[in-house]
Design an enzyme around this catalytic site. Structure first.
Site, short mmCIF file in Angstrom:
data_model
loop_
_atom_site.label_atom_id
_atom_site.label_comp_id
_atom_site.label_asym_id
_atom_site.label_seq_id
_atom_site.Cartn_x
_atom_site.Cartn_y
_atom_site.Cartn_z
NE ARG A 258 -8.32 -23.30 26.46
CZ ARG A 258 -7.27 -24.01 26.06
NH1 ARG A 258 -7.42 -25.19 25.51
NH2 ARG A 258 -6.06 -23.56 26.24
CG HIS B 247 -2.57 -21.45 22.94
ND1 HIS B 247 -3.65 -22.20 23.36
CD2 HIS B 247 -1.66 -22.37 22.54
CE1 HIS B 247 -3.41 -23.49 23.21
NE2 HIS B 247 -2.20 -23.62 22.71
CD GLU C 12 -0.44 -27.29 27.17
OE1 GLU C 12 0.60 -27.25 26.52
OE2 GLU C 12 -1.25 -28.23 27.09
CG ASN D 10 -4.66 -28.17 28.20
OD1 ASN D 10 -5.83 -27.93 28.49
ND2 ASN D 10 -3.92 -27.34 27.50
CE1 TYR E 224 -3.80 -33.30 23.39
CE2 TYR E 224 -2.97 -31.79 25.05
CZ TYR E 224 -3.73 -32.03 23.93
OH TYR E 224 -4.44 -31.01 23.34
CD GLU F 188 -5.00 -27.75 24.58
OE1 GLU F 188 -4.12 -28.61 24.31
OE2 GLU F 188 -4.82 -26.53 24.51
C1 FCB Z 1 -1.05 -28.74 23.76
C2 FCB Z 1 -1.23 -27.34 23.21
C3 FCB Z 1 -2.08 -27.27 21.97
C4 FCB Z 1 -1.82 -28.43 21.04
C5 FCB Z 1 -1.88 -29.73 21.77
C6 FCB Z 1 -1.69 -30.95 20.90
O1 FCB Z 1 0.12 -28.81 24.49
O2 FCB Z 1 -1.82 -26.51 24.18
O3 FCB Z 1 -1.84 -26.04 21.35
O4 FCB Z 1 -0.63 -28.25 20.37
O5 FCB Z 1 -0.93 -29.75 22.80
#
Ligand code: FCB
Length: 463
Positions: free
Chosen positions: A77, A121, A166, A293, A295, A368
Site C-alpha cells: 500500500r 495521504h 485517515e 489503521n 495503533y 496500518e
Molecule cells: C498513521 C499515519 C502514517 C504513520 C503512522 C505512524 O496515523 O497514517 O502515515 O505516520 O500513523
C-alpha cells in the site's frame, strides 16, 4: 506454544505514504504541497527536519521493490503525491510524475507484488490550500478530478484504489490541533474539512467507476481508536461516547450508514449549519473496502476545563507505552468486533443496496499497525528489534481472535516497510521492518522483517 494459521488467501502487506518516503520534493516538475510548506516553516517539526530528501524512494523505487520481493511481500500500500501528478492541484498533468508511478507500478508487478494505491495521504497541493483547502467544498471536486486522472493512467494495473488515508487526522490534527499541515486552530474549519474529505471520497468513487476500464474496488483507510471511559462514572462514560462520536462515528456513520453524528452536538451544529447539503450523505455511502489503521486506544474522562467537548485524555499508569502511544493489543479485537456488530451485521438502511455499487458490507482489512522503536545497528550489522516482533505477535493475534469470532478480516498491512519521516516527529520514530541509515540511505532488514517474511510464508506464526 501454538501455531495460529490465517484463512487461505489472507492478504499480508506493508504500507507507506508519498511524503514520508519519496523525497525529491521539487524534482521533475513536482508542485509544492502543504507538507512541503509546513515542514519548511521553522518550529513545526522536531529538529526542523523535513521530507525534502526523505529516504529517497523516488530514486530508489526499483531497489526498494526488489527488497520487498526478497522478503516475499505480495501486497504493498502506497500513496501517490497529488502534486507530482497535477502540480497545481488541477490543470496540466506532469508527464514525469506519471512516469515515476508507471515505473513503480511496473516494478511491483514484475515482482508479483499487488499495488494498493491511495490517492491522498495528507499532501494537499499548496495551490488548492491557497484557495481555501479542504474547508472549501470546491476542493472535493478537484479531488474527484485528480482521482479520474490517476484512474486513467494507472487503473489498468490496479484492483483497488483507496481514496483517503485517515480523513480525521487530515481534518482535525491539521486544522484544529495545528500539529499537522496546514497548521490552523479552527474547529469550524476542521469540521468543514472532515465533511468535504468524505464528500470527496464519494465524488472520487463516482469518477473512478466512470473512468475505469475494469471493475476497481474503492477503499478508504480510517484511523479508529476504541474509546474507554477512565472510570465507571456516568460522566466519564458520556465523555467516552462523545469522543467516540467525534473520532470514530464521524467517519464510520457517513461511510457505512449514510448518517452523521455532527447533528448530535449543539455547538457543532451552530458552527457548521448547512455544511451537509442534501444528497451529500447518499454520495459518501459507497465503499468496497474498509481499511482500519490501529495503533492505540483512547481513555477519556469528563473535564469541564476543556471547552466544547469537555473531555480530557488519560494515560493509565502501569501500562506499556511506545514513544508515541499506549500499547493496547486487546483494543484491536474490541474495535473489529464493534465494527462488525454496529456496521456490518445490522441490515442496511433503505433503499436496499444494489450489488456492485459499493453499498453492501465492504471487505475489511487492517491497513496500518506498527510501533516506533529506537532501533540501531548492532556491532555485527543486525537490528535486533525484539520489541517490534512482540508488538506484532500480540496485535496480529488479536486479528486472529476477531476472525475466530466471525469478523471477516481479509488482510493485514504493517506500518511501515522502511523507516521514514514521521510527520511532526521527524526522523526520530522508526516504524520500519527495514532499517534506513538516514545519512547513507543504506537499507538493512531488521529481525522483525525476517520474522514478518516467515509469517507471510507460513500464513501464520507461533504464539
Ligand atoms: C498513521 C499515519 C502514517 C504513520 C503512522 C505512524 O496515523 O497514517 O502515515 O505516520 O500513523
Amino acid at each position: 506454544m501454538a501455531q495460529i494459521t490465517f484463512p487461505k488467501g489472507f492478504v499480508w502487506g506493508t504500507a507507506s505514504s508519498a511524503y514520508q518516503i519519496e523525497g525529491a520534493w521539487n524534482e521533475d516538475g513536482k508542485g509544492v504541497s502543504i507538507w512541503d510548506t509546513f515542514a519548511h516553516t521553522p518550529g513545526k517539526i522536531v529538529n526542523d527536519e523535513t521530507g525534502d530528501g526523505s529516504i529517497d524512494h523516488y530514486h530508489r523505487c526499483k531497489e526498494d521493490a526488489a527488497l520487498m520481493a526478497e522478503l516475499g511481500l505480495k501486497h504493498y500500500r502506497f500513496s501517490t503525491a497529488w502534486t507530482r501528478i497535477l502540480p497545481a492541484g488541477a490543470g496540466p498533468v506532469n508527464p514525469k510524475g506519471i512516469a515515476f508511478y508507471d515505473r513503480l507500478l511496473d516494478t511491483l508487478l514484475k515482482h508479483k507484488i499487488e499495488p494498493y494505491l491511495c490517492l491522498f495521504h495528507w499532501d494537499l497541493p499548496q495551490a488548492l490550500q491557497d484557495k481555501g483547502g479542504w474547508p472549501k467544498r470546491e476542493t472535493a471536486y478537484a479531488f474527484a478530478d485528480y482521482a479520474r486522472v490517476v484512474t486513467k493512467h494507472f487503473g489498468d494495473r490496479l484492483n483497488v484504489i483507496f481514496t483517503h488515508n485517515e480523513p480525521w487526522v487530515a481534518a482535525f490534527v491539521g486544522h484544529f490541533l495545528a500539529m499537522h499541515a496546514p497548521g490552523t486552530r479552527d474547529l469550524g474549519a476542521a469540521l468543514r474539512a472532515a465533511h468535504h474529505i468524505l464528500l470527496s471520497h464519494g465524488l472520487a468513487a463516482e469518477a473512478i467507476r466512470a473512468e475505469a476500464k475494469k471493475p476497481l474496488k474503492i477503499g478508504i483507510t480510517l484511523n479508529l481508536n476504541p474509546v474507554y471511559p477512565a472510570t465507571e462514572s456516568k460522566k466519564d462514560a458520556e465523555a467516552a461516547d462523545r469522543v467516540d462520536a467525534i473520532m470514530n462515528r464521524i467517519q464510520l456513520d457517513p461511510l457505512l450508514k449514510g448518517t452523521t453524528p455532527i447533528e448530535e452536538f449543539k455547538i457543532i451544529k451552530a458552527l457548521v449549519g448547512g455544511l451537509v447539503q442534501p444528497g451529500d450523505l447518499e454520495k459518501i455511502r459507497t465503499l468496497d473496502l474498509l481499511g482500519v489503521n490501529y495503533y492505540s486506544r483512547a481513555v477519556m474522562k469528563h473535564s469541564a476545563k476543556v471547552p466544547v467537548v469537555n473531555v480530557e485524555q488519560v494515560h493509565p499508569e502501569g501500562n506499556e507505552y511506545s514513544g508515541m502511544w499506549e500499547i493496547f493489543p486487546e483494543g484491536l479485537h474490541a474495535l473489529l468486533t464493534r465494527i462488525q456488530k454496529d456496521y456490518f451485521l445490522p441490515s442496511p438502511p433503505a433503499p436496499l443496496p444494489k450489488t456492485g455499487e459499493g453499498r453492501q458490507a465492504p471487505e475489511l482489512m487492517i491497513t496500518e499497525n506498527g510501533i516506533p522503536v529506537p532501533d540501531g545497528l548492532d556491532a555485527d550489522g543486525r537490528v535486533r528489534d525484539e520489541r517490534r516482533i512482540r508488538y506484532l505477535k500480540n496485535h496480529i493475534y488479536q486479528v486472529y481472535r476477531a476472525i475466530q469470532d466471525g469478523v471477516p478480516v481479509k488482510g493485514y498491512f504493517h506500518w511501515s516497510f522502511m523507516d521514514n519521516f514521521e510527520w511532526a516527529l521527524g526522523y526520530g520514530q522508526r516504524f520500519g521492518l527495514v532499517y534506513v541509515d538516514f545519512q547513507t540511505q543504506k537499507r538493512t532488514v531488521k529481525d522483525s522483517g525476517r520474522w514478518f517474511a516467515e509469517v507471510i510464508r507460513a500464513n501464520g506464526f507461533e504464539i
